[in-house]
Design a protein around this motif. Structure first.
Motif, PDB file in Angstrom:
ATOM      1  N   PRO A 247       0.834  -1.213   0.000  1.00  0.00           N
ATOM      2  CA  PRO A 247       0.000   0.000   0.000  1.00  0.00           C
ATOM      3  C   PRO A 247       0.862   1.253   0.000  1.00  0.00           C
ATOM      4  CG  PRO A 247      -0.785  -1.561   1.652  1.00  0.00           C
ATOM      5  CD  PRO A 247       0.495  -2.123   1.100  1.00  0.00           C
ATOM      6  N   SER A 248       0.452   2.251  -0.780  1.00  0.00           N
ATOM      7  CA  SER A 248       1.280   3.445  -0.953  1.00  0.00           C
ATOM      8  C   SER A 248       1.532   4.149   0.376  1.00  0.00           C
ATOM      9  CB  SER A 248       0.616   4.397  -1.935  1.00  0.00           C
ATOM     10  OG  SER A 248      -0.596   4.877  -1.386  1.00  0.00           O
ATOM     11  N   HIS A 249       0.582   4.026   1.309  1.00  0.00           N
ATOM     12  CA  HIS A 249       0.781   4.662   2.614  1.00  0.00           C
ATOM     13  C   HIS A 249       2.092   4.198   3.246  1.00  0.00           C
ATOM     14  CE1 HIS A 249      -3.620   5.044   2.197  1.00  0.00           C
ATOM     15  NE2 HIS A 249      -3.430   6.189   2.812  1.00  0.00           N
ATOM     16  N   PHE A 250       2.384   2.905   3.076  1.00  0.00           N
ATOM     17  CA  PHE A 250       3.586   2.372   3.723  1.00  0.00           C
ATOM     18  C   PHE A 250       4.845   2.721   2.954  1.00  0.00           C
ATOM     19  CE2 PHE A 250       0.291  -0.250   5.621  1.00  0.00           C
ATOM     20  CZ  PHE A 250       0.647  -0.112   6.959  1.00  0.00           C
ATOM     21  N   SER A 251       4.761   2.694   1.617  1.00  0.00           N
ATOM     22  CA  SER A 251       5.969   3.014   0.858  1.00  0.00           C
ATOM     23  C   SER A 251       6.360   4.476   1.058  1.00  0.00           C
ATOM     24  CB  SER A 251       5.765   2.685  -0.620  1.00  0.00           C
ATOM     25  OG  SER A 251       4.713   3.445  -1.145  1.00  0.00           O
ATOM     26  N   ILE A 252       5.358   5.364   1.186  1.00  0.00           N
ATOM     27  CA  ILE A 252       5.661   6.783   1.400  1.00  0.00           C
ATOM     28  C   ILE A 252       6.399   6.984   2.723  1.00  0.00           C
ATOM     29  CG2 ILE A 252       4.600   9.041   1.857  1.00  0.00           C
ATOM     30  CD1 ILE A 252       2.448   8.268  -0.178  1.00  0.00           C
ATOM     31  N   MET A 253       6.096   6.112   3.702  1.00  0.00           N
ATOM     32  CA  MET A 253       6.730   6.236   5.012  1.00  0.00           C
ATOM     33  C   MET A 253       8.225   5.920   4.981  1.00  0.00           C
ATOM     34  SD  MET A 253       4.400   4.256   7.710  1.00  0.00           S
ATOM     35  CE  MET A 253       2.641   4.260   7.561  1.00  0.00           C
ATOM     36  N   LEU A 254       8.651   5.136   3.984  1.00  0.00           N
ATOM     37  CA  LEU A 254      10.023   4.612   3.989  1.00  0.00           C
ATOM     38  C   LEU A 254      11.110   5.659   4.236  1.00  0.00           C
ATOM     39  CD1 LEU A 254      10.341   1.777   1.316  1.00  0.00           C
ATOM     40  CD2 LEU A 254      10.762   1.650   3.768  1.00  0.00           C
TER      41      LEU A 254
ATOM     42  N   GLY B 157      -9.359  -0.720   1.934  1.00  0.00           N
ATOM     43  CA  GLY B 157      -8.278  -1.704   2.009  1.00  0.00           C
ATOM     44  C   GLY B 157      -7.675  -1.766   3.388  1.00  0.00           C
ATOM     45  N   GLY B 158      -7.823  -0.721   4.168  1.00  0.00           N
ATOM     46  CA  GLY B 158      -7.338  -0.724   5.544  1.00  0.00           C
ATOM     47  C   GLY B 158      -8.352  -1.413   6.456  1.00  0.00           C
ATOM     48  N   PRO B 159      -7.930  -1.847   7.649  1.00  0.00           N
ATOM     49  CA  PRO B 159      -8.790  -2.649   8.517  1.00  0.00           C
ATOM     50  C   PRO B 159      -9.954  -1.901   9.159  1.00  0.00           C
ATOM     51  CG  PRO B 159      -6.686  -2.207   9.580  1.00  0.00           C
ATOM     52  CD  PRO B 159      -6.574  -1.706   8.183  1.00  0.00           C
ATOM     53  N   TYR B 160      -9.901  -0.575   9.241  1.00  0.00           N
ATOM     54  CA  TYR B 160     -10.963   0.148   9.952  1.00  0.00           C
ATOM     55  C   TYR B 160     -11.713   1.126   9.062  1.00  0.00           C
ATOM     56  CZ  TYR B 160      -8.960  -1.993  14.025  1.00  0.00           C
ATOM     57  OH  TYR B 160      -8.513  -2.916  14.925  1.00  0.00           O
ATOM     58  N   HIS B 161     -11.712   0.842   7.761  1.00  0.00           N
ATOM     59  CA  HIS B 161     -12.440   1.687   6.834  1.00  0.00           C
ATOM     60  C   HIS B 161     -13.928   1.471   7.092  1.00  0.00           C
ATOM     61  CE1 HIS B 161     -13.250   3.981   3.275  1.00  0.00           C
ATOM     62  NE2 HIS B 161     -13.952   2.993   2.752  1.00  0.00           N
ATOM     63  N   GLY B 162     -14.573   2.451   7.739  1.00  0.00           N
ATOM     64  CA  GLY B 162     -15.924   2.199   8.231  1.00  0.00           C
ATOM     65  C   GLY B 162     -17.025   2.770   7.379  1.00  0.00           C
ATOM     66  N   HIS B 163     -16.682   3.440   6.296  1.00  0.00           N
ATOM     67  CA  HIS B 163     -17.712   4.122   5.526  1.00  0.00           C
ATOM     68  C   HIS B 163     -17.401   3.972   4.048  1.00  0.00           C
ATOM     69  CE1 HIS B 163     -20.682   7.144   4.567  1.00  0.00           C
ATOM     70  NE2 HIS B 163     -21.042   7.119   5.839  1.00  0.00           N
ATOM     71  N   GLN B 164     -18.453   3.944   3.219  1.00  0.00           N
ATOM     72  CA  GLN B 164     -18.213   3.674   1.806  1.00  0.00           C
ATOM     73  C   GLN B 164     -17.505   4.811   1.092  1.00  0.00           C
ATOM     74  OE1 GLN B 164     -22.274   2.985   1.135  1.00  0.00           O
ATOM     75  NE2 GLN B 164     -22.107   0.763   1.109  1.00  0.00           N
ATOM     76  N   TRP B 165     -17.864   6.029   1.410  1.00  0.00           N
ATOM     77  CA  TRP B 165     -17.330   7.127   0.603  1.00  0.00           C
ATOM     78  C   TRP B 165     -16.350   8.037   1.332  1.00  0.00           C
ATOM     79  CZ3 TRP B 165     -19.050  11.460   3.017  1.00  0.00           C
ATOM     80  CH2 TRP B 165     -20.242  11.346   3.751  1.00  0.00           C
TER      81      TRP B 165
END
Lengths: 285, 350
Positions: A247-254, B157-165
């Motif tokens: 995920p780009s979030h993690f690569s940006i952190m590098l 894609g993250g574990p706590y994505h709680g809303h559609q938009w």
């Protein structure tokens, strides 16, 4: 994916340049005794004013000069605050960072009507700048360690009393190298604009601080600091390619994580100028 | 007398900052009187607006306290923004995951927020005290890491994505909500928590031996060491407290204002804390007033935008100018000296 392709090595050089410029400027500044964490904001100001002037003048070179100018101005303000007003160096730098973020959000709204970004601005071939800067870094290394001026600069940062006794004006020396630091940071900002073709308020994104880290890792020497900056540039180039894998979030952190890890491992061994961050008060007696 | 002198310097610095701000306002073609009128009106003219100012001031109070506790120990916590985000996320997590009785639930959530921030303060504190790594670089870097990390947690894609938009978590349970102080506004009891924490911090810094040691380390680490203070643990403690305070600020903002973790919920409260802590001259009680000033600038800033007088970010420019003058108290003494010299030489004042 081929990690060590020529492609990525070349991209890294381009990404490393703004970091290397900040590291070089900060090397001069800290060697004279002035810490400047305002390099982050100064680079942003260089980018902002560089982009604005390039946009209106239609010339990337004029924009570049404007970026140099605004960088020098902020370097001068920082120096006056630290040298003559005896303000805390880190705090003054933080103030400059906050001020420039405010100015960037405001000015982009005034000029383009969008908050934090500009329209496309003219650019020039980045490789002219890249090779020019590599030359500059080599020159800086020679200047610092092989010329009388470099020696004077180092004395001012190590032992200002001794420098004063020898007839070197400590105040003016510090102001001059702080202005030089500002100029190099402004140039770093202009380089970022040149890479992206427009201004964006997040475009410096901690590279000023990473530049300080590169200086520390390079032990306050221009060429080693450049090599450290190249490492950060390489990781930056790498993370852009990694975005398909993780995920780009993690690569940006590098780059940020690398900075922390590298600082943790290196600083204990760096030689810090003895009078760094301390105001020089001329003996009146 | 000393207090009055300090206050005088702060007032003059703020006035200088606003004065230069007025010049910039005029230079960019906006009306100076209109901007200042809307700024004050937007921040104070009625109950709703005062509540809005206080709402904005709440997280800034916490981050100001965060900055100043580290500053008192001679350290710089530039990364309150990231600590705030982490604290906010973990408070929200405890808010929608645990089920506890009403008041206890709030306390537990606040604790989770403070603990998450504390961990994010411990890392740079330990690295500084044990490895010598500049905390102003590491806190800044870790701030980015925290912001991207929490952003990933709530993104698709993250574990706590709680809303559609929208990138945000599920709503916290009603037992975890910090109640509103005035109905119809966003102002929550978080500001009272902030005030109490400021008092506690004052007591700690100026009435407790550990606080004294912490200040001693900030004044002169070598002398403190010689006087029998363990410098490294004290520095780590200061950074842990700094992180915890910023984390608490994030928690109070989530539990009191948003009631769920939202990506990018802070418009820069962490940075405002640097300004607040400096304007307060690192005094916890002063921080309450400094946070009110920063909150008023934010609330008034949105008002000048709504009134169509000037972009809201003009307020951020004012803030930057104010702190540039606040950090140089010598400037005012210098100006005074110049005036006195002129008077002595009999030249007319400018």
């Amino acid at each position: 994916m081929d990690v060590l392709s020529l492609d990525i090595m070349v991209a890294a050089l381009r990404l490393a340049m703004p970091i290397a410029l900040v590291a070089l400027g900060e090397t001069f500044s800290e060697r004279s005794g002035i810490i400047n964490i305002g390099v982050e904001g100064t680079a942003l100001a260089g980018a902002l004013i560089g982009a604005t002037v390039a946009f209106f003048s239609g010339s990337s070179v004029v924009g570049l000069c404007a970026a140099l100018g605004v960088g020098m101005l902020l370097g001068l303000i920082h120096a006056v605050w630290c040298v003559y007003l005896r303000a805390d160096h880190v705090v003054t730098g933080a103030a400059i960072n906050l001020l420039v973020i405010g100015l960037a959000l405001f000015l982009t709204r005034v000029v383009w009507g969008w908050r934090g970004t500009s329209a496309a601005v003219p650019t020039l071939n980045p490789w002219i700048l890249v090779w020019g800067m590599v030359g500059l870094i080599v020159l800086a290394q020679v200047y610092l360690f092989r010329t009388p001026w470099g020696l004077r600069l180092r004395v001012v940062g190590e032992h200002p009393q001794a420098a004063d006794t020898a007839g070197i004006n400590v105040f003016r020396t510090r102001v001059a190298y702080s202005v030089l630091n500002g100029a190099l940071c402004g140039l770093a900002g202009a380089f970022l604009v040149n890479n992206l073709g427009r201004f964006s308020v997040g475009m410096v994104g901690g590279r000023g601080f990473i530049g300080i880290a590169a200086m520390v890792v390079g032990n306050y020497r221009p060429i080693p600091a450049f090599l450290a900056a190249y490492l950060f540039g390489f990781v930056d180039a790498l993370q852009m390619r990694l975005q398909d894998v993780i995920p780009s979030h993690f690569s940006i952190m590098l780059p940020y994580v690398l900075t922390v890890v590298v600082l943790a491992g290196f600083l204990g061994r760096a030689h810090v100028p003895a009078a760094l961050g301390k105001p020089y008060i001329k003996d009146q007696g | 007398m000393k207090l009055l002198k300090e206050l005088g310097i702060i007032v003059v610095s703020v006035a200088l900052g606003l004065g230069v701000g007025a010049i910039i306002t005029a230079a960019t073609g906006y009306s100076v009187p209109a901007v200042f009128r809307e700024l004050v009106r937007g921040a104070f003219s009625d109950m709703y607006r005062v509540a809005q100012t206080l709402t904005q001031a709440t997280p800034i109070l916490f981050t100001s306290l965060s900055f100043l506790i580290a500053f008192r120990a001679g350290l710089f916590n530039i990364g309150a923004e990231g600590q705030l985000f982490l604290g906010g996320f973990f408070a929200a997590w405890a808010g929608f995951t645990l089920s506890l009785p009403p008041v206890l639930h709030i306390v537990v959530c606040l604790f989770f927020g403070a603990a998450a921030g504390a961990v994010w303060g411990f890392i740079p504190g330990w690295l500084r005290a044990r490895r010598g790594a500049n905390e102003f670089v590491t806190t800044m870097m870790l701030s980015y890491v925290a912001i991207y990390l929490t952003s990933w947690l709530v993104s698709p894609g993250g574990p706590y994505h709680g809303h559609q938009w929208a990138n945000q978590t599920a709503r916290i349970l009603s037992t975890a909500e910090l109640p509103r102080m005035i109905t119809g506004t966003q102002l929550s009891w978080g500001i009272v928590v902030g005030g109490l924490v400021a008092l506690l911090l004052w007591y700690f810094l100026f009435r407790m031996p550990r606080g004294y040691e912490l200040r001693a380390v900030g004044q002169n680490p070598l002398a403190a060491e010689y006087g029998g203070v363990d410098v490294a643990p004290t520095q780590i403690l200061a950074m842990v407290l700094a992180g915890a305070l910023a984390g608490l600020g994030g928690a109070s903002e989530i539990l009191g204002t948003h009631r769920r973790f939202i990506e990018g919920f802070s418009p820069g409260y962490g940075w405002d804390g640097i300004a607040g802590g400096l304007i307060a001259r690192a005094h916890p009680i002063g921080a309450v007033f400094a946070a009110l000033l920063m909150g008023a600038l934010r609330a008034g800033g949105s008002a000048i935008d709504r009134a169509g007088v000037a972009p809201s970010d003009l307020a951020a420019v004012f803030q930057g100018l104010v702190i540039l003058f606040v950090v140089a108290p010598e400037l005012i003494r210098y100006l005074k000296r110049v005036r006195r010299r002129r008077r002595v030489h009999g030249r007319p004042e400018p």
